[in-house]
Design an enzyme around this catalytic site. Structure first.
Site, mmCIF file in Angstrom:
data_model
loop_
_atom_site.group_PDB
_atom_site.id
_atom_site.type_symbol
_atom_site.label_atom_id
_atom_site.label_comp_id
_atom_site.label_asym_id
_atom_site.label_seq_id
_atom_site.Cartn_x
_atom_site.Cartn_y
_atom_site.Cartn_z
ATOM 1 N N LEU A 193 0.842 -1.286 0.192
ATOM 2 C CA LEU A 193 0.155 0.025 0.079
ATOM 3 C C LEU A 193 0.907 1.251 0.031
ATOM 4 O O LEU A 193 2.076 1.309 0.428
ATOM 5 C CB LEU A 193 -0.918 0.005 1.223
ATOM 6 N N PRO A 194 0.437 2.683 -0.368
ATOM 7 C CA PRO A 194 1.308 3.564 -0.767
ATOM 8 C C PRO A 194 1.645 4.280 0.551
ATOM 9 O O PRO A 194 2.740 5.115 0.336
ATOM 10 C CB PRO A 194 0.528 4.604 -1.626
ATOM 11 N N THR B 132 6.228 1.042 2.729
ATOM 12 C CA THR B 132 6.925 2.022 4.078
ATOM 13 C C THR B 132 5.908 2.482 4.634
ATOM 14 O O THR B 132 5.442 3.602 4.306
ATOM 15 C CB THR B 132 7.948 2.842 3.058
ATOM 16 N N LYS C 269 14.292 0.424 5.885
ATOM 17 C CA LYS C 269 14.055 0.917 4.545
ATOM 18 C C LYS C 269 14.256 2.466 4.557
ATOM 19 O O LYS C 269 14.564 2.926 3.552
ATOM 20 C CB LYS C 269 12.683 0.582 4.232
ATOM 21 N N LYS D 186 7.264 11.248 1.183
ATOM 22 C CA LYS D 186 6.386 10.695 2.383
ATOM 23 C C LYS D 186 7.507 10.098 3.269
ATOM 24 O O LYS D 186 7.299 10.010 4.520
ATOM 25 C CB LYS D 186 5.430 9.864 1.886
#
Length: 306
Positions: free
Chosen positions: A67-68, A98, A173, A242
């Site tokens: 998912l974004p 992430t 990450k 983000k």
């Protein structure tokens, strides 16, 4: 081999990852989310269509999420027909997005209440790695749950690294993306200096990529984007922005100063304001191109971004 795999999130990265699971022989379950077209493409390739995330979770042994952003994960957890509504004891949820530390901890607790395991398993390698099945996947969480999920991860990536406790995958990450963003800005700034002085881009690339200034961005991403003049997204600027803001949250909690990180975050936000959110994150180099009235694109790299 685990056969029944749920996959939720068929975006730029998720769709090719899910296609690789189908090609590997897994029975992939999915359902509509924000867009219908990728679901139809995946079903045409052999996946099984379900009506809701709850139905996917109720039948799958492993559920992969891609998912974004953190709100999308929270929405999936909270929805009446969402993931938690169908999650069964013993299921392993693998979050390849992430999603940040706060959401990961919330999700792990919610999954544990259902008797399920939650692995934070962010991915690196861009769209090109997602298509080729060569992603690097950094996994935080229970080692036994990882071993159950490993065959699924190996169908999507070539390097699976257990980095420790829950949340460590997210931090790993974000460390990677912080460095990648700094390196992208470095390529844009340094190469602009060289081009302004009259050195051809291809000559600079030949020298620096075999010298101490080399990095993954220079060797892999820049030839497909910055030097090809192609900012079709391999990883969107808004996604990297983000991630940089998530980095800043962690750094604030840990009282770690981020001198370069703060500067590169401002550069990303500047390009967001200029309307480049859906371009490849390499568009930060265009800041220097516009400022100096030059181009970092070279005919030597034409076609590499396709």
């Amino acid at each position: 081999m685990t056969r029944q795999i749920g996959f939720l999130g068929l975006g730029q990265m998720g769709k090719p990852m899910a296609l690789n699971l189908v090609k590997a022989g897994f029975r992939v379950l999915t359902c509509p989310h924000r867009r219908e077209a990728p679901v139809e493409e995946l079903v045409a390739a052999g996946a099984i269509r379900k009506a809701t995330p709850a139905e996917v979770a109720a039948e799958a042994e492993i559920v992969v999420l891609c998912l974004p952003d953190p709100p999308a994960v929270q929405d999936l957890l909270a929805a009446p027909d969402g993931l938690l509504a169908g999650l069964r004891p013993g299921t392993v949820v693998v979050d390849c997005g992430t999603s940040g530390l706060a959401v990961t901890r919330q999700a792990e607790r919610a999954a544990a209440e259902k008797g399920a395991a939650w692995l934070d398993a962010p991915i690196s390698g861009g769209v090109w790695g997602a298509r080729a099945g060569t992603l690097t996947i950094m996994v935080g969480g229970d080692a036994a749950a990882l071993e159950r999920a490993r065959p699924v991860l190996e169908a999507m990536g070539e390097r699976i690294v257990h980095v420790g406790a829950s949340g460590n995958g997210q931090v790993t990450k974000l460390v990677n993306n912080l460095m990648a963003c700094i390196n992208t800005a470095t390529v844009g700034e340094a190469f602009s200096l060289g081009v302004k002085a009259g050195i051809p881009v291809e000559a600079l690339h030949e020298v620096v990529s075999h010298s101490s200034g080399s990095n993954w961005v220079l060797e892999n991403a820049a030839p497909r984007t910055i030097f090809a003049g192609n900012y079709q997204p391999g990883g969107r600027l808004r996604t990297m922005t983000k991630d940089l803001l998530l980095v800043e949250e962690i750094a604030k909690d840990l009282r770690v100063p981020l001198f370069l990180g703060s500067l590169v975050t401002q550069l990303h936000q500047t390009m967001m304001v200029k309307g480049h959110g859906d371009d490849d994150a390499g568009i930060v180099a265009h800041f220097y191109e516009e400022l100096l009235g030059l181009s970092l694109a070279s005919p030597a790299f034409e076609g590499q971004g396709e």
